[in-house]
Scaffold this active site. Sequence first.
Site, PDB file in Angstrom:
ATOM      1  N   CYS A 114      38.258  56.890 -62.701  1.00  0.00           N
ATOM      2  CA  CYS A 114      38.924  56.512 -63.950  1.00  0.00           C
ATOM      3  C   CYS A 114      40.419  56.314 -63.773  1.00  0.00           C
ATOM      4  O   CYS A 114      41.020  55.468 -64.445  1.00  0.00           O
ATOM      5  CB  CYS A 114      38.646  57.551 -65.039  1.00  0.00           C
ATOM      6  SG  CYS A 114      39.051  59.254 -64.565  1.00  0.00           S
TER       7      CYS A 114
ATOM      8  N   ASP B  57      39.142  53.168 -73.114  1.00  0.00           N
ATOM      9  CA  ASP B  57      38.369  54.072 -72.263  1.00  0.00           C
ATOM     10  C   ASP B  57      37.134  53.318 -71.780  1.00  0.00           C
ATOM     11  O   ASP B  57      36.237  53.015 -72.569  1.00  0.00           O
ATOM     12  CB  ASP B  57      37.968  55.331 -73.040  1.00  0.00           C
ATOM     13  CG  ASP B  57      37.186  56.323 -72.192  1.00  0.00           C
ATOM     14  OD1 ASP B  57      36.946  56.043 -71.000  1.00  0.00           O
ATOM     15  OD2 ASP B  57      36.813  57.390 -72.723  1.00  0.00           O
TER      16      ASP B  57
ATOM     17  N   HIS C 268      39.892  63.454 -66.915  1.00  0.00           N
ATOM     18  CA  HIS C 268      39.528  62.099 -67.308  1.00  0.00           C
ATOM     19  C   HIS C 268      40.818  61.349 -67.604  1.00  0.00           C
ATOM     20  O   HIS C 268      41.848  61.967 -67.936  1.00  0.00           O
ATOM     21  CB  HIS C 268      38.614  62.103 -68.534  1.00  0.00           C
ATOM     22  CG  HIS C 268      38.050  60.758 -68.862  1.00  0.00           C
ATOM     23  ND1 HIS C 268      37.493  59.931 -67.910  1.00  0.00           N
ATOM     24  CD2 HIS C 268      37.976  60.066 -70.047  1.00  0.00           C
ATOM     25  CE1 HIS C 268      37.080  58.811 -68.479  1.00  0.00           C
ATOM     26  NE2 HIS C 268      37.368  58.864 -69.762  1.00  0.00           N
TER      27      HIS C 268
END
Length: 268
Positions: free
Chosen positions: A30, A161, A145
Site C-alpha cells: 500500500c 484507498d 496501512h
Amino acid sequence: MEQPRVAAATAGYQPAAPARHSCVYTSCYCEENVWKLCEYIRSYDQYPLEEFYAVFISNERRMIPLWKQQSGCGDEPVVWGEYQGTLTEGMGELFIENSLPACDQKGDRPAFSRPETKTKKNTKVQILKARLPKLERGDDLQDYHVILLHVSSGDQNFIYDLDTVLPFPCPFDTYIEEAFKSDDILLPGFRRKIRLIRADLYLKTFASDRSHMKDAHGHWQKPPPSYPCIETADSKMNLDDFINMNPKVGWGSVFLLPDFVDRYGRQS
C-alpha cells in the site's frame, strides 16, 4: 453506507486519479500504491500537489483494525498486525462495548467470536475476541496501512484507498465512519494513530527495498511490484520511519485519530 449521501458529497468533484482498476496497484504494498498515486497526480497536474497527503495508519503496538477492506469478511474488520513466532488459534481481546456478528472464516483473515460480557471493577463491558489463524514464523500480517488524503478546496475532503470496498475516491467523513469507526470501541492497545506527510515530501523522501516482504530465507511473502524499487539519493529503505508513530522520528506530523478527524472532517 448511505448511497444518496455519498453521491451528494461527491457531486461536482473531479477525481484526481484514474478509475481504481486503472491505477498502479500491487496487493500488500500500500505504501508504494500511494506513492504511485502521488506520482500520477504530480504528472497529471489537475490539482496542486500540495493538496494531497500520504496517510500512514499504525500505532505503537503495530496492530490496527480497519473495516470495509477488500480482504475483510462482511461487516467485520481486517486486523492489520504483526505477530512474532508462531500463533495458534488464540483469542486476542480487541474491542469493548461492541457487538459484531460472528463470521465463520476458513481463509487467512481474522474471524470473530460472539461478544462475551465480562465484569471488571464492577463495570460490565462487551468484549469482542478475535480468532486468528495459525501463523508460522515469517508469515507476519501487515502492521500498518497507507491511504491518500485530498484536502480539497471544496467543503469535503476525500480519501483514496485502493484496498477498500468503499468508493474510490471516498468522501472523508464517509470513510472515517465506515472504515475507521471510532477508537471508543477499541481497547487502548488497538487505537489508531496517523502520520501525515505532504505528497511532494513523500515523493522526495520515501524509499523501500521491499526487504520487509521477504521471509527469513529471502523468499517473497507476497509478489513485489514489477517496477524497480523506489529509492532516494540518501536511502534505499526508510519505510519504518513512516510507520513509526513517534513524532520525533521521520517526516510529517503524527495525530491521534480523533484529532485527525477533527482537523480534516467536514465542519458542520
